[in-house]
Enzyme design. Structure first.
Site, PDB file in Angstrom:
ATOM      1  N   LEU A 263       0.817  -1.210   0.000  1.00  0.00           N
ATOM      2  CA  LEU A 263       0.000   0.000   0.000  1.00  0.00           C
ATOM      3  C   LEU A 263       0.853   1.262   0.000  1.00  0.00           C
ATOM      4  O   LEU A 263       0.481   2.277  -0.605  1.00  0.00           O
ATOM      5  CB  LEU A 263      -0.952   0.007   1.198  1.00  0.00           C
ATOM      6  CG  LEU A 263      -2.211  -0.851   1.065  1.00  0.00           C
ATOM      7  CD1 LEU A 263      -3.009  -0.825   2.362  1.00  0.00           C
ATOM      8  CD2 LEU A 263      -3.079  -0.380  -0.094  1.00  0.00           C
ATOM      9  N   ARG A 267       0.246   4.029  -2.775  1.00  0.00           N
ATOM     10  CA  ARG A 267      -0.202   5.388  -2.461  1.00  0.00           C
ATOM     11  C   ARG A 267       0.563   6.445  -3.241  1.00  0.00           C
ATOM     12  O   ARG A 267      -0.021   7.361  -3.810  1.00  0.00           O
ATOM     13  CB  ARG A 267      -0.085   5.631  -0.948  1.00  0.00           C
ATOM     14  CG  ARG A 267      -1.165   4.943  -0.160  1.00  0.00           C
ATOM     15  CD  ARG A 267      -0.892   4.888   1.319  1.00  0.00           C
ATOM     16  NE  ARG A 267      -1.988   4.191   1.992  1.00  0.00           N
ATOM     17  CZ  ARG A 267      -1.887   3.532   3.135  1.00  0.00           C
ATOM     18  NH1 ARG A 267      -0.718   3.472   3.755  1.00  0.00           N
ATOM     19  NH2 ARG A 267      -2.933   2.927   3.665  1.00  0.00           N
ATOM     20  N   PHE A 405      -9.482   4.661  -3.034  1.00  0.00           N
ATOM     21  CA  PHE A 405      -8.392   3.727  -3.335  1.00  0.00           C
ATOM     22  C   PHE A 405      -7.241   3.843  -2.341  1.00  0.00           C
ATOM     23  O   PHE A 405      -6.951   4.920  -1.820  1.00  0.00           O
ATOM     24  CB  PHE A 405      -7.808   4.051  -4.722  1.00  0.00           C
ATOM     25  CG  PHE A 405      -8.444   3.310  -5.867  1.00  0.00           C
ATOM     26  CD1 PHE A 405      -9.159   2.134  -5.677  1.00  0.00           C
ATOM     27  CD2 PHE A 405      -8.311   3.787  -7.158  1.00  0.00           C
ATOM     28  CE1 PHE A 405      -9.720   1.461  -6.745  1.00  0.00           C
ATOM     29  CE2 PHE A 405      -8.859   3.123  -8.239  1.00  0.00           C
ATOM     30  CZ  PHE A 405      -9.579   1.954  -8.023  1.00  0.00           C
ATOM     31  N   GLU A 406      -6.525   2.725  -2.141  1.00  0.00           N
ATOM     32  CA  GLU A 406      -5.284   2.690  -1.354  1.00  0.00           C
ATOM     33  C   GLU A 406      -5.468   3.223   0.062  1.00  0.00           C
ATOM     34  O   GLU A 406      -4.578   3.827   0.647  1.00  0.00           O
ATOM     35  CB  GLU A 406      -4.171   3.497  -2.057  1.00  0.00           C
ATOM     36  CG  GLU A 406      -3.969   3.198  -3.524  1.00  0.00           C
ATOM     37  CD  GLU A 406      -3.469   1.782  -3.789  1.00  0.00           C
ATOM     38  OE1 GLU A 406      -3.183   1.057  -2.831  1.00  0.00           O
ATOM     39  OE2 GLU A 406      -3.367   1.401  -4.963  1.00  0.00           O
ATOM     40  N   GLY A 407      -6.625   2.979   0.636  1.00  0.00           N
ATOM     41  CA  GLY A 407      -6.962   3.530   1.945  1.00  0.00           C
ATOM     42  C   GLY A 407      -7.634   4.878   1.776  1.00  0.00           C
ATOM     43  O   GLY A 407      -7.144   5.735   1.039  1.00  0.00           O
TER      44      GLY A 407
END
Length: 598
Positions: A263, A267, A405-407
């Site tokens: 991740l 990010r 997305f991505e957290g």
């Protein structure tokens, strides 16, 4: 607060404690000839193969997407993050970031590529054993097979470790029996290989490599999404799937290391991708502003439109400065770790982990930059912007997923502060010494020294004061709330916004200084203007967020002291941002394009 002028790369989060000179940062204007050759090859592929097929891709033509992915594989474009022994065409991290940006112009196709080469393949490269890498990576790099990443479940999104998918070792000890479901899986409709996370014995969160052809693997229908309609997104079901024990990825019970480290890379790559998308939008917006006539003239002549264009370009250019600064820092640490004898996987994962704070900041700011750009782009188009015949409607829809997305951006904001405080508690960075110095400075009531001379030197001094503001507020807030701070999400997000504004503002000023040293001040007048605009407005935003944080918990003398600190350290001489935005807008309109590519 220290100033570093010798060649040095600061560690993660240290930008809040030290100031480096522009000589220590990287800008994309310094790309090598080899990097440009790779990017030119990619652009040629996009122009000839992808762009003419965009409409078909966006209608979810999966066979066409697979065909284009294979062509990309034949050119080596799927292997730029992979060593030659697996069929790759290994490039450094900065080059791969640029590739991500270029691909973003292809809309949904870029997502298919990114999910395949990033979260689909990198876990195998970084955490797989030699047998797993040799078995799976060559065909994935070549585009003969495709990969997907299965983490999210109906009841576990941001809380990934709450996954319910289970893996139970059979009596013979030869296979894990996998049961569960995953959702929102990009590339699921055509992936051959899945990286799947499940719990062994109900608690050991573990990664597995699962092949689609195995009995018990099935798919849900294609999701009908708001945007990125040309990417395949489906649920994946596992019903008594027999996974050989040799397909455990990494260590049993250490699946979180795979998920979270991948991740970090995802990010910052998302931040690179949204830059490409943002530039596409501005190109369209500028063209329409020149073409559209109202009241007898082009709408680009109107101040309200110039403001939008100037601010769009400013946010893109500033975000790009920060993205390239962080990318090169990751490159540097990666090479440093390799020189110390670390493996390729250990080096890049270690470098990305070192800058996890910056990766989280850039994911948030990049996605919100794109959202601003598409929203104002649509507004420039007016009623036509709401029509699917114009490019803004689809850009508007596609943009929205990036804040999830991505957290989610909320998670990433809180993570950035949490990671900073944890580094301080572990003694990895010294926040106490500068915080104590700032407290003494506040008590002394001494007058600020005259600003130093030189291009943007006064602006850098202003950034140093903003850092003091952050350290004063965050230090006293953490001291007062202690362990309770983790439950004060609003305060954490206030602090995260202050951190982010500082990182972007400083990155922009350093980039402008470096460009001026390379080309001369007159040649980069617009870039200097953008750095000044951003700092001017960021200072106001920082003061607001800092006051919000303090007012959330402080009272009496503590509140008074911190509010005075904020007033002191956020003091500035206002500049004529209207004129500067008009200057930038005029350059855009004259070029009829986003004209700050180099």
């Amino acid at each position: 607060m220290a100033t570093t002028t010798s060649k040095k790369v600061l560690g993660g989060g240290e930008f809040l404690l030290e100031q480096i000179s522009y000589e220590n940062i990287f800008t994309k204007e310094e790309r090598t000839e080899e990097q440009n050759m790779v990017l030119n090859m990619l652009q040629d592929f996009i122009d000839k193969e992808v762009a003419p097929n965009t409409a078909k891709i966006e209608k979810l033509d999966i066979e066409l997407t697979k065909e284009l992915l294979k062509k990309a594989g034949d050119l080596g474009l799927l292997g730029t993050s992979f060593p030659e022994e697996y069929g790759g065409f290994m490039q450094d991290f900065s080059t791969n970031m640029a590739i991500t940006e270029y691909l973003a112009h292809t809309r949904s196709f870029s997502l298919s590529v990114g999910a395949h080469t990033g979260i689909g393949m990198l876990p195998i490269l970084y955490f797989g054993n030699e047998e797993q890498k040799s078995k799976y990576l060559p065909s994935l790099v070549a585009g003969d097979k495709f990969a997907a990443y299965c983490l999210t479940e109906p009841d576990s999104g941001s809380d990934a470790l709450a996954a319910k998918t289970k893996a139970v070792l059979n009596e013979a000890g030869t296979h894990y029996i996998l049961n569960g479901q995953k959702m929102w899986i990009t590339n699921a409709g055509f992936a051959d290989v899945f990286v799947v996370f499940a719990k062994i014995d109900g608690e050991k969160f573990t990664g597995f490599i699962v092949e689609k052809a195995w009995e018990g693997v099935s798919l849900g229908a294609e999701e009908m999404k708001l945007g990125i309609k040309g990417s395949s997104t489906r649920q994946v079901f596992f019903e008594n799937v027999e996974v050989p024990v040799e397909n455990v990825l990494g260590q049993i019970g250490k699946g979180h290391k795979i998920a979270f480290n991948i991740l970090n890379i995802g990010r910052i790559k998302l931040a690179a991708g949204v830059l490409g998308a943002s530039k596409s939008v501005v190109k369209h917006a500028v063209g329409y502003a020149n073409e559209r006539k109202q009241f007898g003239q082009s709408i680009g002549n109107f101040g309200a439109i110039k403001h939008k264009l100037g601010e769009q370009a400013t946010r893109i250019w500033v975000t790009e400065a920060a993205v390239h600064r962080a990318s090169k820092a990751i490159d540097h640490v990666e090479h440093q770790l390799q020189a110390e004898g670390k493996t390729l996987a250990e080096s890049l994962l270690g470098a990305a982990e070192e800058y996890a704070i910056e990766c989280a900041i850039l994911k948030v700011r990049g996605s919100e930059c794109l959202d601003y750009v598409v929203d104002e782009g649509l507004q420039i188009y007016g009623g036509m912007g709401y029509s699917e015949e114009a490019p803004m409607a689809s850009a508007y829809r596609d943009s929205r997923i990036n804040r999830i997305f991505e957290g989610t951006n909320e998670i990433n904001r809180m993570l950035s502060v949490d990671m900073l405080l944890k580094k301080a508690m572990k003694g990895q960075i010294d926040m106490m010494t500068p915080a104590m110095a700032i407290q003494k400075e506040l008590m002394s009531f001494s007058l600020q020294k005259a600003a130093p001379e030189g291009l943007l030197a006064a602006e850098l001094l202003q950034v140093q004061n903003l850092k003091k503001c952050f350290l004063a507020v965050s230090g006293m807030t953490a001291q007062e709330l202690m362990m309770g701070l983790k439950d004060e999400q609003e305060i954490l997000m206030n602090m995260a916004d202050v951190m982010a504004e500082i990182y972007l503002a400083e990155s922009a000023i350093l980039r402008a200084q470096k460009l001026a040293s390379l080309r001369g001040e007159e040649a980069v007048a617009d870039q200097i203007a953008m750095s000044r605009i951003y700092l001017n407005d960021a200072t106001e935003r920082i003061a607001f967020s800092a006051r919000q944080a303090v007012a959330s918990w402080a009272d009496g003398d503590k509140k008074k002291t911190l509010m005075l600190a904020i007033k002191r350290y956020c003091k500035q001489e206002f500049i004529n941002t209207k004129a500067l935005r008009r200057q930038i807008a005029d350059s855009l309109l004259a070029a009829n394009d986003y004209c700050y590519q180099d």
